[in-house]
Design a protein around this motif. Structure first.
Motif, PDB file in Angstrom:
ATOM      1  N   ASN A  37       0.052   6.090  -0.521  1.00 27.21           N
ATOM      2  CA  ASN A  37       1.311   7.872  -1.535  1.00 27.21           C
ATOM      3  C   ASN A  37      -0.015   8.792  -2.922  1.00 27.21           C
ATOM      4  N   TYR A  38      -0.970   7.410  -3.164  1.00 29.14           N
ATOM      5  CA  TYR A  38      -1.748   9.096  -3.668  1.00 29.14           C
ATOM      6  C   TYR A  38      -3.086   9.551  -3.268  1.00 29.14           C
ATOM      7  N   ALA A  39      -2.761   9.320  -2.023  1.00 24.84           N
ATOM      8  CA  ALA A  39      -3.743   9.887  -1.034  1.00 24.84           C
ATOM      9  C   ALA A  39      -2.845  10.948  -0.367  1.00 24.84           C
ATOM     10  N   ASP A  73       9.301  -6.825  14.536  1.00 22.71           N
ATOM     11  CA  ASP A  73       9.343  -7.470  13.039  1.00 22.71           C
ATOM     12  C   ASP A  73       8.433  -6.761  12.372  1.00 22.71           C
ATOM     13  N   LEU A  74       6.826  -5.406  12.292  1.00 22.23           N
ATOM     14  CA  LEU A  74       7.035  -5.254  11.864  1.00 22.23           C
ATOM     15  C   LEU A  74       7.310  -3.817  10.940  1.00 22.23           C
ATOM     16  N   VAL A  75       8.268  -3.208  11.829  1.00 19.27           N
ATOM     17  CA  VAL A  75       8.991  -2.675  12.093  1.00 19.27           C
ATOM     18  C   VAL A  75       9.811  -2.698  10.346  1.00 19.27           C
ATOM     19  N   VAL A  76      10.643  -3.590  11.145  1.00 19.31           N
ATOM     20  CA  VAL A  76      11.473  -4.431  10.083  1.00 19.31           C
ATOM     21  C   VAL A  76      11.251  -4.222   8.042  1.00 19.31           C
ATOM     22  N   GLN A  77       9.386  -4.835   8.991  1.00 18.60           N
ATOM     23  CA  GLN A  77       9.128  -5.198   7.458  1.00 18.60           C
ATOM     24  C   GLN A  77       9.543  -4.311   6.351  1.00 18.60           C
ATOM     25  N   LEU A  78       8.711  -2.978   7.201  1.00 21.60           N
ATOM     26  CA  LEU A  78       7.856  -1.786   5.966  1.00 21.60           C
ATOM     27  C   LEU A  78       9.310  -1.034   5.985  1.00 21.60           C
ATOM     28  N   LEU A 125       0.752  -1.265   0.266  1.00 20.65           N
ATOM     29  CA  LEU A 125      -0.001   0.093   0.227  1.00 20.65           C
ATOM     30  C   LEU A 125       0.707   1.320  -0.238  1.00 20.65           C
ATOM     31  N   TYR A 126       2.089   1.210   0.360  1.00 17.13           N
ATOM     32  CA  TYR A 126       2.762   1.828   0.369  1.00 17.13           C
ATOM     33  C   TYR A 126       3.434   2.160  -0.594  1.00 17.13           C
TER      34      TYR A 126
END
Length: 315
Positions: free
Chosen positions: A156-158, A253-258, A147-148
């Motif tokens: 990103n579009y928003a 984990d979520l931060v590393v993934q993003l 989505l990013y």
């Protein structure tokens, strides 16, 4: 007469063993059953903690096992507490904690309040809302990374629509100012249902008779909300804050993934910084001191918070 299994076991027990068992007190028998669990907890939790504290006073490096280990005292702690980068990491972690907890509690309580009102399709909407917390952080990270992404990313579009930028060359997770908010949005989407369930349990524990008595006294819905709903659901709200605060302090984990901690170090939380010190720079003694500081911080704040929670519950 058919004998029960217990009788057959008793008959099969040797007389010497049976006499010794009969001579044991209830407390001794209880300790016999509890002892394996206590031993397991000591081996898994207490021993590693003690070993970590010991290593925090040394210059030990796990990738150099043959090097002499020196006792450095409080030097590791002094270096950590005087390092400006560590304090920047603490600030980033605090920013992440405050905003995720605030958003999750507000949105979670609002959803719980709406679902608590019986309506058609209540169970279906509850299942749909709870769905994000059923996913693993790796799946959520991949989903929100999509989505990013530039060009195809919804967010990103928003953002570029309101700022007038070019969607093809812009990414939220690549922007220094928006990357922290990208993580906050993803974590809020994933864990707001957890807070909602706790708040829903609190709302449904309030007896209907209290609201009926308030209506007899001609109290308005707004008055009932602030004098009945909020005070009686407050312990559950505080419990949700405690759970999410502890979990988000350990967010990794979520931060590393993003974002992987970037761009720069804008999304480098304490858990990521600790991992880098321990498994990339191999500063085992230094990272052990870092871990002890984080443990004392979380344990101290949680202890104070639990005392406040108990006071609210006892009112």
């Amino acid at each position: 007469m058919t004998k029960s299994p217990l009788d057959r076991v008793a008959q099969g027990t040797p007389d010497g063993v049976a006499q010794r068992i009969r001579g044991l007190s209830d407390r001794t028998i209880a300790w016999i059953f509890v002892a394996p669990t206590i031993f397991l907890l000591l081996a898994v939790n207490i021993f590693p903690l003690i070993w970590t504290i010991r290593l925090s006073f040394t210059n030990f490096r796990v990738n150099r096992p043959n090097k002499d280990v020196e006792w450095v005292g409080l030097r590791n702690y002094e270096r950590i507490l005087n390092d400006p980068d560590i304090w920047n990491t603490m600030q980033a972690t605090a920013h992440f904690l405050i905003w995720t907890i605030a958003l999750q509690v507000l949105i979670g309580f609002a959803l719980a309040y709406l679902i608590n009102k019986k309506f058609k399709g209540n169970d279906l909407w509850t299942t749909i809302i709870v769905f994000p917390m059923m996913l693993s952080p790796a799946v959520v990270g991949n989903f929100w990374t999509f989505l990013y992404q530039p060009q195809i990313g919804l967010f990103n579009y928003a953002v570029t629509f309101f700022t007038g930028g070019d969607p093809a060359s812009f990414s939220m997770i690549g922007d220094v100012h928006l990357a922290p908010w990208a993580i906050i949005i993803a974590d809020t989407w994933m864990w707001t249902p957890f807070v909602m369930l706790i708040c829903l349990a609190g709302l449904r524990s309030i007896p209907d008779s209290i609201y009926e008595a308030a209506e007899c006294d001609r109290a308005s819905k707004w008055r009932q909300f602030w004098t009945i709903t909020i005070p009686m659901a407050l312990p559950f709200l505080m419990l949700a804050v405690l759970f999410r605060g502890i979990e988000n302090f350990k967010m990794f984990d979520l931060v590393v993934q993003l974002t992987g901690g970037g761009p720069g170090n804008t999304t480098t939380l304490t858990s990521i910084d600790l991992k880098r010190e321990a498994f990339e720079k191999w500063r085992t003694g230094y990272s052990s001191a870092y871990a002890v500081i984080l443990f004392v911080t979380v344990f101290g704040l949680a202890s104070i918070y639990v005392k406040a929670l108990n006071k609210v519950k006892d009112r």
